[in-house]
Motif scaffolding. Structure first.
Motif, short mmCIF file in Angstrom:
data_model
loop_
_atom_site.label_atom_id
_atom_site.label_comp_id
_atom_site.label_asym_id
_atom_site.label_seq_id
_atom_site.Cartn_x
_atom_site.Cartn_y
_atom_site.Cartn_z
N ARG A 161 0.85 -1.19 0.00
CA ARG A 161 0.00 0.00 0.00
C ARG A 161 0.88 1.24 0.00
NH1 ARG A 161 -4.23 0.29 4.85
NH2 ARG A 161 -2.71 1.79 5.69
N GLY A 162 0.48 2.27 -0.71
CA GLY A 162 1.35 3.42 -0.95
C GLY A 162 1.84 4.11 0.30
N ALA A 177 5.12 8.67 3.21
CA ALA A 177 4.28 7.84 4.07
C ALA A 177 2.80 8.18 3.91
CB ALA A 177 4.71 8.01 5.52
N SER A 178 2.37 8.49 2.68
CA SER A 178 0.96 8.80 2.45
C SER A 178 0.61 8.53 1.00
CB SER A 178 0.66 10.26 2.81
OG SER A 178 1.35 11.14 1.93
N ILE A 179 -0.70 8.51 0.73
CA ILE A 179 -1.18 8.42 -0.63
C ILE A 179 -2.04 9.65 -0.93
CG2 ILE A 179 -1.13 5.89 -0.61
CD1 ILE A 179 -4.16 5.94 -0.26
N PRO A 180 -2.17 10.03 -2.19
CA PRO A 180 -2.96 11.22 -2.50
C PRO A 180 -4.46 10.97 -2.24
CG PRO A 180 -1.55 10.58 -4.32
CD PRO A 180 -1.56 9.44 -3.37
N GLN A 181 -5.17 12.06 -2.04
CA GLN A 181 -4.93 13.20 -1.18
C GLN A 181 -6.23 13.40 -0.42
OE1 GLN A 181 -3.77 16.84 -3.19
NE2 GLN A 181 -3.52 17.96 -1.29
N ASP A 182 -6.16 13.82 0.80
CA ASP A 182 -7.35 14.08 1.61
C ASP A 182 -8.10 15.28 1.03
OD1 ASP A 182 -9.24 14.34 3.61
OD2 ASP A 182 -7.80 14.19 5.25
N GLY A 183 -9.42 15.29 1.19
CA GLY A 183 -10.21 16.40 0.70
C GLY A 183 -10.25 17.59 1.63
N ASP A 184 -9.77 17.42 2.87
CA ASP A 184 -9.79 18.52 3.86
C ASP A 184 -8.34 18.88 4.16
OD1 ASP A 184 -10.00 20.21 6.00
OD2 ASP A 184 -11.43 19.00 7.11
N ALA A 202 -3.00 6.49 5.45
CA ALA A 202 -2.53 7.86 5.64
C ALA A 202 -2.64 8.61 4.32
CB ALA A 202 -1.09 7.87 6.15
N PHE A 203 -3.56 9.57 4.27
CA PHE A 203 -3.72 10.40 3.09
C PHE A 203 -2.85 11.64 3.19
CE2 PHE A 203 -7.74 8.06 3.22
CZ PHE A 203 -7.82 7.60 1.92
N SER A 204 -2.32 12.10 2.07
CA SER A 204 -1.59 13.36 2.04
C SER A 204 -2.55 14.50 2.35
CB SER A 204 -0.97 13.59 0.65
OG SER A 204 -0.13 12.53 0.29
N GLU A 205 -2.01 15.52 3.00
CA GLU A 205 -2.78 16.74 3.22
C GLU A 205 -2.06 17.92 2.58
OE1 GLU A 205 -4.68 17.43 6.93
OE2 GLU A 205 -4.63 15.33 7.49
N ALA A 206 -1.31 17.60 1.54
CA ALA A 206 -0.58 18.59 0.75
C ALA A 206 -0.38 18.00 -0.64
CB ALA A 206 0.76 18.92 1.41
N PRO A 207 0.02 18.78 -1.62
CA PRO A 207 0.19 18.25 -2.98
C PRO A 207 1.27 17.17 -3.08
CG PRO A 207 0.01 20.64 -3.04
CD PRO A 207 0.14 20.26 -1.59
N THR A 208 2.22 17.16 -2.15
CA THR A 208 3.28 16.15 -2.16
C THR A 208 3.12 15.25 -0.93
OG1 THR A 208 4.76 17.71 -1.04
CG2 THR A 208 4.89 17.58 -3.45
N PRO A 209 3.71 14.05 -0.93
CA PRO A 209 3.48 13.09 0.15
C PRO A 209 3.94 13.59 1.51
CG PRO A 209 4.43 12.00 -1.75
CD PRO A 209 4.51 13.46 -2.03
N SER A 210 3.21 13.18 2.54
CA SER A 210 3.66 13.40 3.91
C SER A 210 4.94 12.61 4.15
CB SER A 210 2.58 12.97 4.90
OG SER A 210 1.39 13.69 4.70
N GLN A 211 5.78 13.13 5.06
CA GLN A 211 7.10 12.54 5.29
C GLN A 211 7.18 11.98 6.71
OE1 GLN A 211 9.71 12.52 2.78
NE2 GLN A 211 7.84 12.96 1.60
N LEU A 212 7.44 10.66 6.83
CA LEU A 212 7.62 10.03 8.12
C LEU A 212 9.00 10.37 8.66
CD1 LEU A 212 6.24 7.50 9.93
CD2 LEU A 212 8.39 6.46 9.19
N PHE A 213 9.06 11.00 9.86
CA PHE A 213 10.36 11.36 10.43
C PHE A 213 10.60 10.70 11.78
CE2 PHE A 213 7.33 14.56 11.79
CZ PHE A 213 7.59 14.73 13.13
N GLN A 214 9.57 10.08 12.36
CA GLN A 214 9.77 9.29 13.57
C GLN A 214 8.57 8.38 13.76
OE1 GLN A 214 10.17 12.76 16.11
NE2 GLN A 214 8.33 12.26 17.26
#
Length: 472
Positions: A39-40, A463-470, A68-80
């Protein structure tokens, strides 16, 4: 007829065996592969986290680990991330059968589905939103947290719930010149404070070290602890991840956002009344003070309930803090600071940390002749709130603590918030609605049901797939 019965019995036995072996595998012996791990939002995760989520997905569940849906045009980034289990704190009545105390009654938190281990994972990602910081060390960044836990019983009685907590262990600051009044500068200690710390224990408490109450090496919570004579020597600041409850099959999924509007900690002055400080129970102090009416505690401003209490006509709404804009795609509206909630009972996390520095580390620059722990907590809370509380009502509101603003002589309000990376541990507790906002039995671990340490990811991974609507 008899042979037919034998055949039916044989088929039933095979089916039962199949169900048993399948369930045993689902308990964690075999993690599912393929569609879920591809899964993406999962495929690029560090292997230990991916393995943990795969095990959760393979158990009897109502839902797989959250997408985990993106909440920006580019993917969310897992940092911890944090891997959660029940192993690293003293066994308690919520997690363990203790003969003579809770044997002979049904388990209350952990051990469902044939007593499989209770386990979980928390993914922490930064939203790379245009115009916002993308460095997770910046308290102005917007951070998403995805919690998935398997093996927590549904809670149905006495207003009970589970609550997640991000934990920052207080660290020893650098030495700097004091303020004009002799008190340490924000986020610092004085040379006199450092000299006093040097006399403790084995001189562990040097700038940059995690502070310990005995001056010895850090002792994190452990399964070998025994309350109250053998416990952690750390000083935790705990930030709520929100209330949890489980779904069918005892799996739990929770989403939470960390930003300047949520990065607020419970009132430190409650600590002497939660039962987590040794002697509290024996002195009958549990629940002696709660925070229904906002104010700065026993040594600070005490407000009238008719003014600062929960007005039934205008109920308190602690989430009514976010700025609005006519350009907001979800709900365009001009910003109005006057309509933001003013009756807040929490304080920004960095200010909460400042209180604990006063209490434990600034023994020379803050009330050097006050030795009672409770009194130091009360006095420090009132003093630190007063530095930010511009209208002197004992409450720090969203406007006074706005990240873009200043306070206490023009200092940037960035200092009032700890970044996500400062929270080195996580715990999940079994709470009861007792009127206190601080975690039950804080700062002990007697109400814990899960915990885990930080795992940092550098460089961050998608760590996300496109894209949340909110996209607020």
């Amino acid at each position: 007829m008899q042979s037919k019965r034998k055949a039916v019995a044989a088929v039933a036995a095979v089916l039962a065996f199949g169900a048993t072996t399948s369930f045993s595998g689902a308990a964690g012996a075999v993690a599912p592969q393929g569609l879920f791990t591809d899964r993406g939002d999962v495929k690029f995760l560090p292997q230990p986290l991916k393995d943990r989520l795969a095990v959760l997905a393979g158990r009897p569940t109502t839902f797989e680990p959250m997408t985990a849906f993106s909440e920006a045009p580019t993917p969310s980034q897992l940092f911890q991330y944090y891997l959660l289990d029940t192993k690293n704190f003293q066994p308690n009545v919520f997690t363990t059968t203790i003969p003579g105390i809770n044997d002979g009654v049904a388990p209350t938190a952990t051990g469902p589905n044939h007593d499989i281990p209770t386990t979980g994972g928390i993914r922490v990602v930064v939203e790379p939103k245009p115009g916002l910081p993308t460095d997770p060390n910046d308290p102005g960044s917007f951070v998403d947290m995805f919690t998935d836990i398997s093996g927590l019983f549904v809670i149905n009685n006495e207003s009970g719930w589970y609550e997640g907590w991000m934990i920052h262990d207080v660290t020893v600051p650098d030495v700097a010149a004091p303020r004009k009044d002799g008190h340490a500068a924000f986020g610092k200690i004085t040379a006199a404070d450092a000299a006093a710390l040097a006399k403790m224990g084995d001189y562990h408490n040097k700038p940059g070290a995690v502070f310990t109450t005995d001056g010895k090496a850090p002792h994190e919570p452990s399964a070998n602890d025994h309350w109250p004579d053998k416990v952690s020597n750390l000083v935790p600041l705990q930030l709520s991840l929100g209330a949890y409850n489980a779904t069918q099959q005892s799996d739990l999924h929770s989403y939470w956002e960390l930003n300047q509007y949520t990065n607020w900690t419970p009132p430190t002055y409650e600590l002497p009344f939660t039962g987590g400080i040794p002697g509290t129970f024996e002195k009958g102090k549990i629940g002696a003070l709660s925070s229904i009416v906002p104010g700065s505690g026993p040594a600070g401003v005490k407000n009238k309930p008719q003014v600062e209490g929960d007005n039934p006509n205008i109920p308190r709404d602690p989430d009514r803090l976010l700025n609005t804009s006519p350009d907001d795609p979800d709900r365009p509206m001009p910003n109005n600071d006057e309509h933001k909630e003013k009756r807040l009972r929490f304080v920004p996390s960095g200010l909460g940390n400042e209180v604990l520095l006063d209490v434990y580390l600034r023994t020379a620059s803050f009330e050097p002749y006050v030795y009672d722990l409770s009194q130091r907590i009360f006095d420090a809370y009132a003093a630190e709130v007063a530095r930010v509380d511009a209208n002197h009502n004992g409450v720090v509101d969203a406007v006074e603590a706005d990240l873009e603003g200043t306070s206490d002589g023009g200092q940037s309000n960035d200092r009032l918030y700890l970044p996500a990376t400062a929270y080195n541990r996580v715990a999940v507790t079994r709470e009861i609605n007792d009127g206190l906002l601080s975690p039950r039995f804080a700062p002990s671990q007697r109400a814990w049901v899960l915990s885990g340490d930080i795992n940092r990811v550098s460089p961050p991974v998608p760590a996300s797939i496109p894209q949340d609507g909110d996209n607020r």
